[in-house]
Design a protein around this motif. Structure first.
Motif, short mmCIF file in Angstrom:
data_model
loop_
_atom_site.label_atom_id
_atom_site.label_comp_id
_atom_site.label_asym_id
_atom_site.label_seq_id
_atom_site.Cartn_x
_atom_site.Cartn_y
_atom_site.Cartn_z
N HIS A 1 68.45 42.52 48.72
CA HIS A 1 67.72 42.71 49.99
C HIS A 1 67.24 41.38 50.56
N ASP A 2 66.80 40.51 49.68
CA ASP A 2 66.31 39.21 50.14
C ASP A 2 67.43 38.41 50.82
N ASN A 3 68.68 38.72 50.43
CA ASN A 3 69.81 38.04 51.05
C ASN A 3 70.43 38.86 52.18
N GLY A 4 69.71 39.88 52.60
CA GLY A 4 70.12 40.63 53.80
C GLY A 4 71.13 41.72 53.59
N VAL A 5 71.43 42.07 52.32
CA VAL A 5 72.41 43.13 52.09
C VAL A 5 71.70 44.44 51.73
N ILE A 6 72.03 45.49 52.49
CA ILE A 6 71.55 46.84 52.17
C ILE A 6 72.74 47.57 51.58
N HIS A 7 72.61 48.06 50.36
CA HIS A 7 73.76 48.66 49.68
C HIS A 7 74.21 49.95 50.38
N GLY A 8 73.25 50.80 50.70
CA GLY A 8 73.57 52.02 51.45
C GLY A 8 73.90 53.24 50.60
N ASP A 9 74.21 53.04 49.33
CA ASP A 9 74.55 54.19 48.48
C ASP A 9 74.17 53.88 47.02
N VAL B 1 62.44 45.96 56.96
CA VAL B 1 61.81 46.59 55.77
C VAL B 1 62.14 48.08 55.71
N GLU B 2 62.27 48.71 56.85
CA GLU B 2 62.63 50.14 56.89
C GLU B 2 63.97 50.37 56.16
N ASP B 3 64.97 49.53 56.46
CA ASP B 3 66.29 49.69 55.84
C ASP B 3 66.22 49.45 54.33
N LYS B 4 65.42 48.46 53.93
CA LYS B 4 65.29 48.17 52.51
C LYS B 4 64.59 49.33 51.80
N ALA C 1 59.23 44.42 42.64
CA ALA C 1 58.01 43.70 43.04
C ALA C 1 57.94 42.34 42.36
N ASP C 2 58.34 42.29 41.10
CA ASP C 2 58.27 41.03 40.33
C ASP C 2 59.17 39.95 40.91
N TYR C 3 60.23 40.35 41.61
CA TYR C 3 61.17 39.36 42.15
C TYR C 3 60.43 38.35 43.04
N SER C 4 59.57 38.89 43.90
CA SER C 4 58.74 38.02 44.75
C SER C 4 57.74 38.90 45.46
N ALA C 5 56.49 38.85 45.01
CA ALA C 5 55.46 39.73 45.58
C ALA C 5 55.40 39.59 47.10
N SER C 6 55.46 38.34 47.58
CA SER C 6 55.29 38.14 49.02
C SER C 6 56.46 38.73 49.81
N LYS C 7 57.67 38.72 49.22
CA LYS C 7 58.83 39.20 49.96
C LYS C 7 59.01 40.70 49.85
N LYS D 1 56.40 43.10 49.17
CA LYS D 1 55.22 43.93 49.39
C LYS D 1 55.40 44.89 50.58
N ALA D 2 55.87 44.35 51.70
CA ALA D 2 56.00 45.18 52.91
C ALA D 2 57.00 46.31 52.68
N THR D 3 58.09 46.01 51.96
CA THR D 3 59.11 47.05 51.71
C THR D 3 58.53 48.16 50.85
N LEU D 4 57.73 47.75 49.84
CA LEU D 4 57.20 48.77 48.93
C LEU D 4 56.15 49.64 49.62
N SER D 5 55.39 49.06 50.56
CA SER D 5 54.44 49.95 51.24
C SER D 5 55.20 50.84 52.24
N LYS D 6 56.29 50.33 52.80
CA LYS D 6 57.13 51.17 53.67
C LYS D 6 57.76 52.31 52.85
N LEU D 7 58.09 52.01 51.59
CA LEU D 7 58.68 53.05 50.74
C LEU D 7 57.75 54.26 50.64
N ASP D 8 56.44 54.02 50.57
CA ASP D 8 55.49 55.14 50.52
C ASP D 8 55.60 56.01 51.77
N GLN D 9 55.77 55.35 52.93
CA GLN D 9 55.91 56.13 54.17
C GLN D 9 57.23 56.91 54.18
N VAL D 10 58.28 56.27 53.68
CA VAL D 10 59.59 56.94 53.66
C VAL D 10 59.52 58.16 52.73
#
Ligand SMILES: Nc1ncnc2c1ncn2[C@@H]1O[C@H](COP(=O)(O)OP(=O)(O)OP(=O)(O)O)[C@@H](O)[C@H]1O
Length: 255
Positions: A149-157, A194-197, A227-233, A235-244
């Motif tokens: 995800h950090d490199n811009g790839v969304i797997h999709g499946d 972040v939504e896509d991630k 999360a351990d990969y990089s908290a700053s990168k 965090k937003a995706t993980l809080s979006k995950l709660d909404q998803v």
């Protein structure tokens, strides 16, 4: 105009230039699986053991639309496998690509799916050791998805069937992370949203929970690794995950 189809066989180019796409089984390929969109073969490409993924037509689709969808998925699979490889995210090496037959000739990963591996470990009699291995495995899956995800790839499946584990002495599990290989990038795309991630992670969560009984803790480890990969990168995706997840629950409850 004549279509030129180059088949990667040892035959001379004059013979290889054909009007029709040659059936792979007639060249000695062995059909391994047939999914919803593609067939997978094992094939010796000039002596090199490889996997061929071949997209086929869906007869119920309008032909032009079908050709477009096939070509797009074929292209995205190649593009994003290459992108992952460039960023040291483990994927099969691509050996040869045929954009006319929509075939991808790639490295054959000698191993099993993470799905089968988890099932084996869950049946193991040494549950302490198995738990330890599964925790390491899930942490590493999470870390690698964060890197993707950090490199811009969304797997999709993302599913546990679309991650392979190379055969090795997994009992000595210190390097289990080095044995993972992501496959099946036909639905992948490039995005930094972040939504896509978050949706990518949600798809994996649904796959975990529906495929593996009592896997909540395992998926928690995937999230921990992410999360351990990089908290700053992340965090937003993980809080979006709660909404998803919330949206997903509402959809399940109210349709
Ligand atoms: N590089 C590879 N090395 C070893 N096995 C592979 C490789 N690529 C694919 N496979 C095997 O072939 C199966 C199908 O591959 P893949 O998931 O890419 O195709 P698919 O048709 O999109 O599958 P599905 O429709 O079931 O998702 C995988 O589950 C895996 O077992």
């Amino acid at each position: 105009m004549t279509d030129i189809v180059v088949e990667p066989t040892a035959v001379p180019p004059t013979v290889a230039a054909a009007k029709t796409v040659v059936d792979l089984t007639s060249l000695g390929a062995m059909l391994l699986s047939q999914g919803a969109e593609a067939k997978t073969y094992r094939f010796a490409l000039n002596g090199l053991d490889c996997i061929v993924k071949e997209r086929f037509s869906k007869k119920y689709r309008h032909q032009q639309l079908d050709t477009k969808i096939q070509a797009k998925r074929h292209l995205m699979e190649i593009r994003n496998i290459n992108k992952c490889r460039k960023h040291q995210i483990p994927v099969p090496a691509l050996y040869f690509v045929d954009n006319i037959s929509n075939r991808i000739y790639m490295e054959m990963v000698d191993g099993i799916t993470v799905k089968s591996f988890i099932q084996q470990q869950q049946q193991s009699t040494n549950s302490n050791n198995s738990n330890e291995i599964l925790i390491k495995l899930c942490l590493e899956i999470g870390r690698l998805i964060a890197k993707m995800h950090d490199n811009g790839v969304i797997h999709g499946d993302l599913t546990t069937s679309n991650i392979l584990l190379k055969n090795d002495d997994i009992g000595g599990n210190s390097k289990i992370g080095e044995l993972l290989v992501f496959i099946d990038f036909g639905l992948s795309y490039v995005s930094v949203l972040v939504e896509d991630k978050a949706v990518d992670l949600y798809v994996l969560e649904r796959a975990f929970l529906s495929t593996h009984p009592d896997s909540e803790q395992m998926f928690d480890q995937v999230i921990k690794g992410y999360a351990d990969y990089s908290a700053s990168k992340t965090k937003a995706t993980l809080s979006k995950l709660d909404q998803v997840r919330l949206r997903g629950r509402k959809k399940l409850a109210f349709g």
